[in-house]
Design a protein around this motif. Structure first.
Motif, PDB file in Angstrom:
ATOM      1  N   CYS A 118       4.776  -5.862 -17.858  1.00  0.00           N
ATOM      2  CA  CYS A 118       3.153  -4.980 -17.552  1.00  0.00           C
ATOM      3  C   CYS A 118       3.238  -3.545 -16.841  1.00  0.00           C
ATOM      4  N   TRP A 171      -5.931  -7.683 -11.853  1.00  0.00           N
ATOM      5  CA  TRP A 171      -5.043  -8.628 -12.989  1.00  0.00           C
ATOM      6  C   TRP A 171      -4.578  -7.925 -14.182  1.00  0.00           C
ATOM      7  N   TYR A 205       0.268  -9.561 -12.455  1.00  0.00           N
ATOM      8  CA  TYR A 205      -0.312  -9.379 -10.851  1.00  0.00           C
ATOM      9  C   TYR A 205      -0.307  -7.830 -10.248  1.00  0.00           C
ATOM     10  N   GLU A 240      -0.727  -5.066 -20.290  1.00  0.00           N
ATOM     11  CA  GLU A 240       0.831  -6.706 -20.393  1.00  0.00           C
ATOM     12  C   GLU A 240       1.300  -5.636 -22.017  1.00  0.00           C
ATOM     13  N   LYS A 278      -4.790  -8.625 -18.465  1.00  0.00           N
ATOM     14  CA  LYS A 278      -5.795  -9.297 -19.348  1.00  0.00           C
ATOM     15  C   LYS A 278      -5.454 -10.839 -19.640  1.00  0.00           C
ATOM     16  N   GLY A 279      -3.658 -10.736 -20.518  1.00  0.00           N
ATOM     17  CA  GLY A 279      -3.414 -12.083 -20.281  1.00  0.00           C
ATOM     18  C   GLY A 279      -2.346 -11.334 -21.749  1.00  0.00           C
ATOM     19  N   ARG A 322       0.197 -17.951 -15.400  1.00  0.00           N
ATOM     20  CA  ARG A 322       0.553 -18.064 -16.457  1.00  0.00           C
ATOM     21  C   ARG A 322      -0.742 -19.251 -16.687  1.00  0.00           C
ATOM     22  N   TRP A 369       3.903 -12.910 -12.220  1.00  0.00           N
ATOM     23  CA  TRP A 369       3.358 -13.570 -13.164  1.00  0.00           C
ATOM     24  C   TRP A 369       2.582 -14.910 -13.178  1.00  0.00           C
ATOM     25  N   TYR A 425      -0.433 -15.693 -20.385  1.00  0.00           N
ATOM     26  CA  TYR A 425       0.664 -14.712 -19.225  1.00  0.00           C
ATOM     27  C   TYR A 425       0.024 -13.675 -18.568  1.00  0.00           C
ATOM     28  N   TYR A 426      -0.619 -13.567 -17.307  1.00  0.00           N
ATOM     29  CA  TYR A 426      -1.176 -12.788 -17.037  1.00  0.00           C
ATOM     30  C   TYR A 426      -0.146 -11.763 -15.724  1.00  0.00           C
ATOM     31  N   ARG A 441      -4.270 -22.056 -13.784  1.00  0.00           N
ATOM     32  CA  ARG A 441      -3.371 -21.375 -13.938  1.00  0.00           C
ATOM     33  C   ARG A 441      -2.055 -21.512 -12.891  1.00  0.00           C
TER      34      ARG A 441
END
Length: 122
Positions: free
Chosen positions: A22, A112, A96, A6, A114-115, A38, A36, A93-94, A45
Motif C-alpha cells: 500500500c 483509506w 490505512y 493497494e 479502496k481495498g 479486512r 491493515w 483487505y484495506y 471489518r
C-alpha cells in the motif's frame, strides 16, 4: 489529501503466501501509524495489523505467527506479508494511514485505500 494504492491481492491455495503493498502519496506533513483491516463477506471489518511510525508492529491474534507487517518510510509504503493462508483469511483487505495534514497536526487524519481482494481456496 492522501491517496492510497493497494496491490498484491489475488487467489491463492490454502497454505500459500501473498504480499500486500500500500503506497501513500499526496500532501502530508508526516505519516504516523499505518496498517491493515479486512472485511469478510457478512462480517464486520476487523483490524489485522498496525505499525507505528517508529516501526513497532502489532498483529491480531488470529494472524499472529502467519502475518507480518512492515513499512518503508522513504517510500511511504506499508506491507503485509501473509503466510500459511487459510480459507478464513478470505476477505477484502484495506490499508490505512494516519497522516498529519497540517504542520501542527499531532494527531493525524485517517485515510483509506479502496481495498484489495484476497481469496484463499481449499
Amino acid at each position: 489529501q492522501v491517496q492510497l494504492v493497494e496491490s498484491g491481492g489475488g487467489l491463492v491455495e490454502a497454505g500459500g503466501s501473498l504480499r500486500l503493498s500500500c503506497a501513500a502519496s499526496g500532501n502530508t506533513f508526516g505519516i504516523y501509524d499505518m496498517g491493515w483491516y479486512r472485511q469478510a463477506p457478512g462480517l464486520q471489518r476487523e483490524l489485522v495489523a498496525t505499525i507505528t511510525e517508529n516501526g513497532r508492529p502489532d498483529v491480531a491474534d488470529s494472524v499472529a505467527g502467519r502475518f507480518a507487517i512492515s513499512r518503508d518510510n522513504a517510500e511511504n509504503t506499508v506491507y503485509l506479508q501473509m503466510n500459511s493462508l487459510k480459507p478464513d483469511d478470505t476477505a477484502v483487505y484495506y490499508c490505512y494511514v494516519n497522516a498529519a495534514t497540517t504542520r501542527h497536526d499531532y494527531v493525524g487524519v485517517m485515510f483509506w485505500g479502496k481495498g484489495t481482494l484476497v481469496t484463499v481456496s481449499l
